[in-house]
Design an enzyme around this catalytic site. Structure first.
Site, mmCIF file in Angstrom:
data_model
loop_
_atom_site.group_PDB
_atom_site.id
_atom_site.type_symbol
_atom_site.label_atom_id
_atom_site.label_comp_id
_atom_site.label_asym_id
_atom_site.label_seq_id
_atom_site.Cartn_x
_atom_site.Cartn_y
_atom_site.Cartn_z
ATOM 1 N N HIS A 246 0.843 -1.261 -0.021
ATOM 2 C CA HIS A 246 -0.080 0.039 0.122
ATOM 3 C C HIS A 246 0.798 1.285 0.014
ATOM 4 O O HIS A 246 2.016 1.443 0.643
ATOM 5 C CB HIS A 246 -0.944 -0.036 1.123
ATOM 6 C CG HIS A 246 -2.110 1.062 1.127
ATOM 7 N ND1 HIS A 246 -1.907 2.281 1.438
ATOM 8 C CD2 HIS A 246 -3.355 0.814 0.700
ATOM 9 C CE1 HIS A 246 -3.068 2.653 1.163
ATOM 10 N NE2 HIS A 246 -3.739 2.001 0.807
ATOM 11 N N GLU A 305 -7.767 -5.417 0.081
ATOM 12 C CA GLU A 305 -8.435 -6.061 -0.981
ATOM 13 C C GLU A 305 -8.362 -7.521 -0.889
ATOM 14 O O GLU A 305 -9.146 -8.470 -1.488
ATOM 15 C CB GLU A 305 -7.546 -5.924 -2.503
ATOM 16 C CG GLU A 305 -7.666 -4.366 -2.832
ATOM 17 C CD GLU A 305 -8.760 -3.663 -3.356
ATOM 18 O OE1 GLU A 305 -10.147 -4.300 -2.812
ATOM 19 O OE2 GLU A 305 -8.804 -3.051 -4.317
HETATM 20 N N1 CMC Z 1 3.793 -7.483 -4.917
HETATM 21 C C1 CMC Z 1 5.208 -7.535 -5.270
HETATM 22 N N2 CMC Z 1 5.832 -6.710 -4.985
HETATM 23 C C2 CMC Z 1 5.299 -5.481 -4.767
HETATM 24 C C3 CMC Z 1 3.823 -5.494 -4.284
HETATM 25 C C4 CMC Z 1 3.186 -6.561 -4.383
HETATM 26 N N3 CMC Z 1 1.941 -6.365 -4.064
HETATM 27 N N4 CMC Z 1 3.781 -4.038 -4.009
HETATM 28 C C5 CMC Z 1 5.084 -3.588 -4.088
HETATM 29 N N5 CMC Z 1 5.892 -4.336 -4.596
HETATM 30 C C6 CMC Z 1 7.164 -3.640 -4.727
HETATM 31 C C7 CMC Z 1 7.442 -3.120 -6.164
HETATM 32 O O1 CMC Z 1 7.422 -3.755 -7.234
HETATM 33 C C8 CMC Z 1 8.500 -2.008 -5.944
HETATM 34 O O2 CMC Z 1 9.613 -2.927 -6.189
HETATM 35 P P1 CMC Z 1 10.799 -1.998 -6.951
HETATM 36 O O3 CMC Z 1 11.246 -1.262 -5.965
HETATM 37 O O4 CMC Z 1 11.682 -3.309 -7.323
HETATM 38 O O5 CMC Z 1 10.318 -1.515 -8.215
HETATM 39 C C9 CMC Z 1 8.586 -2.112 -4.550
HETATM 40 O O6 CMC Z 1 7.723 -2.954 -3.683
HETATM 41 C C10 CMC Z 1 8.240 -0.717 -3.904
HETATM 42 O O7 CMC Z 1 6.690 -0.602 -4.443
HETATM 43 P P2 CMC Z 1 5.901 0.850 -4.949
HETATM 44 O O8 CMC Z 1 5.602 0.658 -6.092
HETATM 45 O O9 CMC Z 1 6.918 1.715 -4.624
HETATM 46 O O10 CMC Z 1 4.800 0.910 -4.237
HETATM 47 P P3 CMC Z 1 3.584 1.890 -4.355
HETATM 48 O O11 CMC Z 1 3.637 2.509 -3.104
HETATM 49 O O12 CMC Z 1 3.830 2.418 -5.684
HETATM 50 O O13 CMC Z 1 2.596 0.694 -4.457
HETATM 51 C C11 CMC Z 1 0.580 -0.614 -4.689
HETATM 52 C C12 CMC Z 1 1.551 0.385 -3.880
HETATM 53 C C13 CMC Z 1 -0.700 -0.965 -3.963
HETATM 54 C C14 CMC Z 1 0.173 -0.106 -5.953
HETATM 55 C C15 CMC Z 1 1.417 -1.849 -4.679
HETATM 56 O O14 CMC Z 1 1.852 -2.274 -3.579
HETATM 57 C C16 CMC Z 1 0.629 -2.962 -5.553
HETATM 58 O O15 CMC Z 1 0.713 -2.741 -6.874
HETATM 59 N N6 CMC Z 1 0.014 -3.948 -4.874
HETATM 60 C C17 CMC Z 1 -0.590 -4.866 -5.540
HETATM 61 C C18 CMC Z 1 -1.951 -4.554 -6.147
HETATM 62 C C19 CMC Z 1 -3.071 -4.123 -4.806
HETATM 63 O O16 CMC Z 1 -3.084 -4.969 -4.064
HETATM 64 N N7 CMC Z 1 -3.684 -3.304 -4.926
HETATM 65 C C20 CMC Z 1 -4.681 -2.844 -3.949
HETATM 66 C C21 CMC Z 1 -4.279 -1.558 -3.092
HETATM 67 S S1 CMC Z 1 -5.280 -1.303 -1.724
HETATM 68 C C22 CMC Z 1 -6.629 -0.645 -2.297
HETATM 69 C C23 CMC Z 1 -6.815 0.755 -2.228
HETATM 70 O O17 CMC Z 1 -6.629 1.404 -1.125
HETATM 71 O O18 CMC Z 1 -6.444 1.693 -3.256
#
Ligand code: CMC
Length: 363
Positions: A246, A305
């Site tokens: 998240h 989720e």
């Molecule tokens: N599985 C695997 N790796 C992950 C995941 C995950 N679920 N989430 C983050 N990472 C990795 C990501 O690939 C990144 O790696 P790198 O630095 O090597 O590129 C690292 O962790 C940091 O992630 P980030 O992209 O900076 O995290 P963010 O704050 O942009 O992303 C997120 C938040 C929710 C988009 C992400 O955690 C994600 O894609 N989760 C899976 C989709 C999901 O469950 N979505 C529902 C979100 S909750 C509903 C809501 O409140 O909106």
């Protein structure tokens, strides 16, 4: 410049606060555990609308008005044609909601709040070749939605589970779809336009589109002892695990626990759910260990989720409709934020940093 606007404060709100370091969600002065499973969805929507509409009546009258509006918007079901039914439910419901005239008044807001709870069950029944079922304004919002979906009077645990879900997702700070709704509101477009923007932003898998694929993940894993190998293979392919991570929460998302508790309550009266819950818990545990190993510096915990998927599956919603159920709850937050933004009167208009080519110098 911040690519994802991380840590940028772009609005002042009295609606909700998300403390990501401690895993605390506050909605209008109530912590999540004081409202999830404690208050009905209509009461929480009424709380959110407080102070934003001059003519907001008392909570009972508001709930009755919402029931009345469910009956009114049932008229829109006749526009669900084959073209609409060919769309994913989220897009189909959004397309029909676009027929609601834009406006800033409470009547427009309650119509928009009522609409997804009526249109989604009608869409799902029509897609299965079944006639849509009319709402009954005397029922509560969650009970009526379930009746329109399944054609049966749902028991208190089942109604309570949907009510808990709708309340849990009703508002959540300046998430992407709420920001989209506020941007649109800031141009004075109207509440329908803001809610449609919220729908558009919510459907992506990084926001509200994750729970459908979680069912595919659970089905793919099938038994607890497959969890580790399945997850390792997914991460090796570069996939993200849906339901984990998240932007704001650096600890467990408190909404996950509220929903897990609701699933547990439902599981007591079910033959299938305990097995599903056991599998989900095994997957959660394996995922947390493996994610920690892969990304030791980035706390990745379970988000809302993951248990949403289990709960909505148990309520009889098909996985491709999960995001539209999310939208049914979040519409309350979008409407309140849109009003809050509109009342500031201020256009949201940030700047970008140009990194393209400069015009050629004149010869
Ligand atoms: N599985 C695997 N790796 C992950 C995941 C995950 N679920 N989430 C983050 N990472 C990795 C990501 O690939 C990144 O790696 P790198 O630095 O090597 O590129 C690292 O962790 C940091 O992630 P980030 O992209 O900076 O995290 P963010 O704050 O942009 O992303 C997120 C938040 C929710 C988009 C992400 O955690 C994600 O894609 N989760 C899976 C989709 C999901 O469950 N979505 C529902 C979100 S909750 C509903 C809501 O409140 O909106």
């Amino acid at each position: 410049m911040s690519q994802g606007l991380d840590d940028i404060i772009a609005a002042e709100t009295r609606l909700s606060s998300v403390d990501g370091a401690h895993g605390i969600l506050v909605v209008k002065g109530f912590s999540l555990d004081q409202i999830a499973g404690q208050k009905s969805f209509e009461d929480v929507a009424w709380l959110l609308f407080g102070g934003l509409f001059d003519d907001l009546p008392d909570a009972r009258t508001f709930a009755a008005q919402l029931g009345h509006d469910r009956s009114e918007v049932f008229d829109l079901v006749r526009y669900i044609d084959d073209g609409i039914l060919a769309l994913p439910p989220m897009d189909g419901v959004r397309a029909i909601m676009a027929r609601i005239a834009d406006g800033e008044d409470l009547a427009t807001a309650t119509r928009l709040l009522a609409a997804p709870a009526v249109l989604l069950p009608a869409f799902l029944r029509l897609r299965e070749g079944q006639p849509p079922l009319a709402p009954d304004p005397r029922r509560g919002h969650a009970a009526d939605m379930l009746h329109m979906l399944n054609g049966q009077v749902a028991g208190p645990e089942t109604v309570g589970a949907l009510d808990t879900y709708l309340v849990t997702v009703a508002d959540h700070g300046l998430n992407a779809s709420t920001f989209a709704a506020r941007v649109v509101a800031s141009t004075w477009s109207g509440l329908t336009s803001s809610v449609l923007a919220g729908f558009a932003a919510l459907k992506g898998p990084l926001h509200g589109g994750a729970p459908g694929p979680i069912i595919a993940m659970l089905d793919g894993i099938a038994t607890p002892d497959n969890a580790e190998a399945w997850i390792e293979a997914a991460l090796a392919r570069g996939d993200r695990l849906m339901g984990f991570g998240h932007r704001i929460y650096k600890v467990r998302d408190p909404r996950a626990d509220a929903l897990k508790a609701a699933v547990r309550r439902m599981a007591k009266g079910s033959n299938l759910l305990p097995g599903r819950l056991k599998l989900a818990e095994a997957v959660e545990q394996a995922a947390l260990e493996i994610l920690h190993r892969h990304k030791p510096d980035r706390p990745l915990d379970v988000n809302v989720e993951f248990y949403t998927a289990l709960l909505l599956e148990a309520l009889g919603f098909p996985p491709d409709a999960f995001t539209a159920v999310f939208a049914t709850g979040r519409t309350a937050g979008w409407l309140a934020h849109a009003r809050e933004q509109r009342l500031t009167g201020r256009l949201i208009r940030p700047q970008s940093s140009y990194v393209g080519p400069e015009p050629a110098a004149a010869a």
